[in-house]
Design an enzyme around this catalytic site. Structure first.
Site, PDB file in Angstrom:
ATOM      1  N   HIS A 124       5.741  -3.187  -0.771  1.00  0.00           N
ATOM      2  CA  HIS A 124       6.456  -1.947  -1.939  1.00  0.00           C
ATOM      3  C   HIS A 124       5.982  -0.182  -1.756  1.00  0.00           C
ATOM      4  O   HIS A 124       5.726   0.959  -2.912  1.00  0.00           O
ATOM      5  CB  HIS A 124       5.064  -1.308  -2.442  1.00  0.00           C
ATOM      6  CG  HIS A 124       3.056  -1.192  -2.351  1.00  0.00           C
ATOM      7  ND1 HIS A 124       2.814  -2.750  -0.902  1.00  0.00           N
ATOM      8  CD2 HIS A 124       2.566  -0.311  -2.433  1.00  0.00           C
ATOM      9  CE1 HIS A 124       1.347  -1.266  -0.782  1.00  0.00           C
ATOM     10  NE2 HIS A 124       1.966  -0.545  -1.623  1.00  0.00           N
ATOM     11  N   HIS A 172       5.791   5.208  -2.547  1.00  0.00           N
ATOM     12  CA  HIS A 172       4.495   4.733  -3.375  1.00  0.00           C
ATOM     13  C   HIS A 172       6.069   3.501  -4.614  1.00  0.00           C
ATOM     14  O   HIS A 172       5.915   4.825  -5.253  1.00  0.00           O
ATOM     15  CB  HIS A 172       3.579   5.072  -3.451  1.00  0.00           C
ATOM     16  CG  HIS A 172       3.012   3.519  -3.830  1.00  0.00           C
ATOM     17  ND1 HIS A 172       2.406   3.229  -5.422  1.00  0.00           N
ATOM     18  CD2 HIS A 172       1.420   3.286  -3.573  1.00  0.00           C
ATOM     19  CE1 HIS A 172       1.714   2.377  -5.143  1.00  0.00           C
ATOM     20  NE2 HIS A 172       1.246   1.965  -4.033  1.00  0.00           N
TER      21      HIS A 172
END
Length: 161
Positions: A68, A83
């Site tokens: 992620h 992110h």
């Protein structure tokens, strides 16, 4: 001593979309600058797939196990975190594919991660993607160039400390 706070470094979107200041991220960890200053990209909400690219030339220093997020180190000394989406760690890598390895030297625009945007949205995830400068001592200021942006448009200009 001379020139401190004068060097400027340009960062690009990680995919085409809308560039917004970090304060507009609907997560206080990012919007309140707890991880550092930065900017975010909001993707087209109709995209089935997103290719997340390096926002600057540098080295991919870490790819999280859950895919992620990844970190980069830039020759100018800046360390950053990309992110991908909010709360996407909860998916444990499902819907994400790494396109490079840790330690890869990349240019701005190099594909780093592919994600199934349609599946992530179906799982209720917001795909706004923060780019955060994690070492606050490195960055004097961040000038975000908000609005629609293609991969080759400057998303933010960082003045180094």
């Amino acid at each position: 001593m001379f020139g401190l706070g004068k060097k400027k470094v340009e960062f690009y979107p990680v995919f085409a979309g809308t560039v917004v200041p970090i304060t507009e991220i609907p997560d206080p960890v990012f919007s309140q600058g707890m991880l550092g200053e930065g900017y975010a990209i909001v993707p087209d909400d109709q995209a089935d797939e997103l290719i997340v690219c390096a926002p600057i030339d540098g080295t991919v220093s870490k790819i999280f196990k859950t895919l992620h997020a990844f970190t980069m180190h830039v020759e100018s000394g800046v360390d950053l975190l990309v992110h991908i989406g909010l709360d996407t760690v909860e998916l444990h890598g499902e819907g994400f594919t790494a396109l490079v390895d840790k330690g890869s030297v990349v240019k701005a625009g190099t594909p780093v991660m592919r994600l199934d945007a349609k599946a992530l949205r179906a799982a209720g995830k917001n795909l706004i993607t923060p780019v955060v400068f994690t070492q606050k001592v490195q960055v004097k200021s961040v000038d975000v160039h908000g609005g629609e942006a293609a991969l080759n448009d400057v998303a933010a200009t960082v003045t180094l400390a």
